[in-house]
Design an enzyme around this catalytic site. Sequence first.
Site, mmCIF file in Angstrom:
data_model
loop_
_atom_site.group_PDB
_atom_site.id
_atom_site.type_symbol
_atom_site.label_atom_id
_atom_site.label_comp_id
_atom_site.label_asym_id
_atom_site.label_seq_id
_atom_site.Cartn_x
_atom_site.Cartn_y
_atom_site.Cartn_z
ATOM 1 N N VAL A 263 -11.315 -17.997 71.085
ATOM 2 C CA VAL A 263 -10.781 -16.954 70.403
ATOM 3 C C VAL A 263 -10.974 -15.626 70.792
ATOM 4 O O VAL A 263 -10.498 -14.612 70.435
ATOM 5 C CB VAL A 263 -11.459 -17.077 68.870
ATOM 6 C CG1 VAL A 263 -11.099 -18.280 68.387
ATOM 7 C CG2 VAL A 263 -12.931 -17.070 69.232
ATOM 8 N N TYR B 296 -26.458 -10.693 68.780
ATOM 9 C CA TYR B 296 -26.024 -11.467 67.970
ATOM 10 C C TYR B 296 -25.600 -10.843 66.594
ATOM 11 O O TYR B 296 -24.632 -10.688 65.910
ATOM 12 C CB TYR B 296 -26.633 -12.858 67.594
ATOM 13 C CG TYR B 296 -26.124 -13.832 66.440
ATOM 14 C CD1 TYR B 296 -25.259 -14.520 66.905
ATOM 15 C CD2 TYR B 296 -26.794 -14.066 65.313
ATOM 16 C CE1 TYR B 296 -24.636 -15.591 65.817
ATOM 17 C CE2 TYR B 296 -26.500 -14.759 64.406
ATOM 18 C CZ TYR B 296 -25.419 -15.588 64.673
ATOM 19 O OH TYR B 296 -24.675 -16.540 63.608
ATOM 20 N N SER C 256 -14.221 -28.043 65.386
ATOM 21 C CA SER C 256 -14.393 -29.269 66.012
ATOM 22 C C SER C 256 -15.997 -29.802 65.601
ATOM 23 O O SER C 256 -16.123 -30.970 65.634
ATOM 24 C CB SER C 256 -14.300 -29.255 67.482
ATOM 25 O OG SER C 256 -15.242 -28.191 67.774
ATOM 26 N N ARG C 257 -16.856 -28.832 65.346
ATOM 27 C CA ARG C 257 -18.272 -29.172 65.097
ATOM 28 C C ARG C 257 -18.858 -28.404 63.848
ATOM 29 O O ARG C 257 -18.238 -27.244 63.437
ATOM 30 C CB ARG C 257 -19.138 -28.770 66.164
ATOM 31 C CG ARG C 257 -18.822 -29.843 67.304
ATOM 32 C CD ARG C 257 -19.854 -29.728 68.446
ATOM 33 N NE ARG C 257 -19.462 -28.438 69.348
ATOM 34 C CZ ARG C 257 -20.283 -27.650 69.638
ATOM 35 N NH1 ARG C 257 -21.629 -27.597 69.054
ATOM 36 N NH2 ARG C 257 -19.928 -26.478 70.260
ATOM 37 N N GLY D 246 -13.158 -22.939 65.624
ATOM 38 C CA GLY D 246 -14.273 -23.616 65.750
ATOM 39 C C GLY D 246 -14.399 -24.766 64.823
ATOM 40 O O GLY D 246 -15.473 -25.107 64.303
ATOM 41 N N LYS E 27 -22.293 -9.470 64.388
ATOM 42 C CA LYS E 27 -22.084 -10.183 62.975
ATOM 43 C C LYS E 27 -22.027 -8.931 62.088
ATOM 44 O O LYS E 27 -21.118 -9.037 61.105
ATOM 45 C CB LYS E 27 -23.262 -11.061 62.359
ATOM 46 C CG LYS E 27 -23.207 -12.377 63.261
ATOM 47 C CD LYS E 27 -21.815 -13.217 62.998
ATOM 48 C CE LYS E 27 -21.953 -14.633 63.475
ATOM 49 N NZ LYS E 27 -20.533 -15.119 63.054
ATOM 50 N N ASN F 104 -14.566 -18.808 61.763
ATOM 51 C CA ASN F 104 -16.079 -19.606 61.728
ATOM 52 C C ASN F 104 -16.466 -19.450 63.159
ATOM 53 O O ASN F 104 -17.612 -19.478 63.381
ATOM 54 C CB ASN F 104 -15.640 -21.031 61.169
ATOM 55 C CG ASN F 104 -16.757 -21.828 61.657
ATOM 56 O OD1 ASN F 104 -18.001 -21.772 61.193
ATOM 57 N ND2 ASN F 104 -16.697 -22.872 62.582
HETATM 58 P P1 NAP Z 1 -21.760 -24.728 66.255
HETATM 59 O O1 NAP Z 1 -22.483 -26.071 65.849
HETATM 60 O O2 NAP Z 1 -22.388 -24.162 67.759
HETATM 61 O O3 NAP Z 1 -20.373 -24.834 66.434
HETATM 62 C C1 NAP Z 1 -19.813 -24.114 67.036
HETATM 63 C C2 NAP Z 1 -18.138 -24.298 66.922
HETATM 64 O O4 NAP Z 1 -17.440 -23.013 67.423
HETATM 65 C C3 NAP Z 1 -17.649 -25.391 67.887
HETATM 66 O O5 NAP Z 1 -16.546 -25.840 67.019
HETATM 67 C C4 NAP Z 1 -17.174 -24.596 69.103
HETATM 68 O O6 NAP Z 1 -16.069 -25.296 69.538
HETATM 69 C C5 NAP Z 1 -16.544 -23.311 68.461
HETATM 70 N N1 NAP Z 1 -16.463 -22.283 69.198
HETATM 71 C C6 NAP Z 1 -17.711 -21.622 69.973
HETATM 72 N N2 NAP Z 1 -17.125 -20.697 70.664
HETATM 73 C C7 NAP Z 1 -15.872 -20.594 70.790
HETATM 74 C C8 NAP Z 1 -14.888 -19.935 70.994
HETATM 75 N N3 NAP Z 1 -15.210 -18.838 72.017
HETATM 76 N N4 NAP Z 1 -13.560 -20.066 70.820
HETATM 77 C C9 NAP Z 1 -13.157 -21.161 70.122
HETATM 78 N N5 NAP Z 1 -14.241 -21.810 69.421
HETATM 79 C C10 NAP Z 1 -15.426 -21.685 69.762
HETATM 80 O O7 NAP Z 1 -22.099 -23.712 65.237
HETATM 81 P P2 NAP Z 1 -22.177 -23.532 63.812
HETATM 82 O O8 NAP Z 1 -23.492 -23.600 63.514
HETATM 83 O O9 NAP Z 1 -21.358 -24.583 63.012
HETATM 84 O O10 NAP Z 1 -21.810 -21.958 63.618
HETATM 85 C C11 NAP Z 1 -20.388 -21.685 62.819
HETATM 86 C C12 NAP Z 1 -20.482 -20.396 62.415
HETATM 87 O O11 NAP Z 1 -21.535 -20.007 61.605
HETATM 88 C C13 NAP Z 1 -20.749 -19.362 63.722
HETATM 89 O O12 NAP Z 1 -19.891 -18.264 63.462
HETATM 90 C C14 NAP Z 1 -22.185 -18.880 63.429
HETATM 91 O O13 NAP Z 1 -22.655 -17.899 63.941
HETATM 92 C C15 NAP Z 1 -22.437 -18.988 61.883
HETATM 93 N N6 NAP Z 1 -23.767 -19.161 61.581
HETATM 94 C C16 NAP Z 1 -24.494 -20.557 61.788
HETATM 95 C C17 NAP Z 1 -25.935 -20.795 61.382
HETATM 96 C C18 NAP Z 1 -26.631 -21.871 61.798
HETATM 97 O O14 NAP Z 1 -27.836 -21.817 61.443
HETATM 98 N N7 NAP Z 1 -26.017 -22.969 62.365
HETATM 99 C C19 NAP Z 1 -26.261 -19.653 60.860
HETATM 100 C C20 NAP Z 1 -25.657 -18.414 60.305
HETATM 101 C C21 NAP Z 1 -24.333 -18.361 60.945
HETATM 102 P P3 NAP Z 1 -16.410 -26.634 70.564
HETATM 103 O O15 NAP Z 1 -16.756 -27.729 70.025
HETATM 104 O O16 NAP Z 1 -15.023 -26.957 71.414
HETATM 105 O O17 NAP Z 1 -17.403 -26.157 71.578
#
Ligand code: NAP
Length: 254
Positions: A65, A160, A15-16, A13, A164, A91
């Site tokens: 993944v 979720y 890319s973003r 993940g 986790k 991630n």
């Molecule tokens: P995000 O902005 O939604 O970005 C998600 C990333 O994961 C993107 O790069 C997406 O790829 C990739 N992805 C999603 N599903 C996938 C799959 N099945 N296989 C491969 N890649 C996949 O999320 P984020 O906020 O950066 O979250 C990253 C991590 O932090 C996650 O595990 C999330 O649970 C955790 N987290 C986030 C928060 C929050 O508030 N943001 C809080 C606690 C924990 P594409 O760009 O190609 O779609």
Amino acid sequence: MGRLEGRTALVTGGSRGIGAATVLRLAREGADVAINYANNKDAAASVATIVVALGRKAEIYQADVADKDACTQMCDAALADFSGIDILVNNAGIGSAAINRPSVVDATDEQWQLLIGANLYGPINMCRLLVPQMRKAPRSDVVVISSISAQMLGPGFGVYSVSKAAVEAMAHTLAREEKQHGMRVNIIAPGLVDTDMGRKIVAATQNGADIRSRDTEAPFGFVCTPDDIAATVAHLCTDDGRYITNQRITISGD
Ligand code: NAP
């Protein structure tokens, strides 16, 4: 010389959001980076372009993944492109807003499978494929990006939270099993982070509110940024973190 010179990371993940920030931080520290993405090829390619401009090697790999065969193809390709991988950042993840926060009882088989697939089987697939070759490195690191939701267990976050909590159990066990091979395994549990996922959570739980509206009530006057998480990933993987393993680091300001 960068603190991660000579090392190679694979970030799922990448890319973003947190993953993209992590890729860039590890590259700034001197690592070469294999960047995984699910759908957003252009975003992954943009991140890779910045890594190359920093003077590091980068390649992008599409794989869901949750799909073991896709992970196998990605890891085979990445190990062929790079001389080895010694940092794995699990991630990639899917948040509860993506499935409209159903209760434990109301969540469908498909919703359970989607989140358990990406958030639990994703890291399991990646560890099963990469850890055996990572043992050959004098030092290697696995970082799992979890969430405070693994312990908060709020209504509507059950699917979720289960994914986790389970991935944290995997990481703690892996840390004990692989210590003998010089592998450090740590968990980062963020609170709300300013990413697409974070923005969707705020909009879904607060009547479409913008994440900026959370700044005033956030612990230090601002919502956590992806760079705040990436900085800790880097700390764990450098020499500065060489004696840290089997830890769960909460990054929520609380
Ligand atoms: P995000 O902005 O939604 O970005 C998600 C990333 O994961 C993107 O790069 C997406 O790829 C990739 N992805 C999603 N599903 C996938 C799959 N099945 N296989 C491969 N890649 C996949 O999320 P984020 O906020 O950066 O979250 C990253 C991590 O932090 C996650 O595990 C999330 O649970 C955790 N987290 C986030 C928060 C929050 O508030 N943001 C809080 C606690 C924990 P594409 O760009 O190609 O779609």
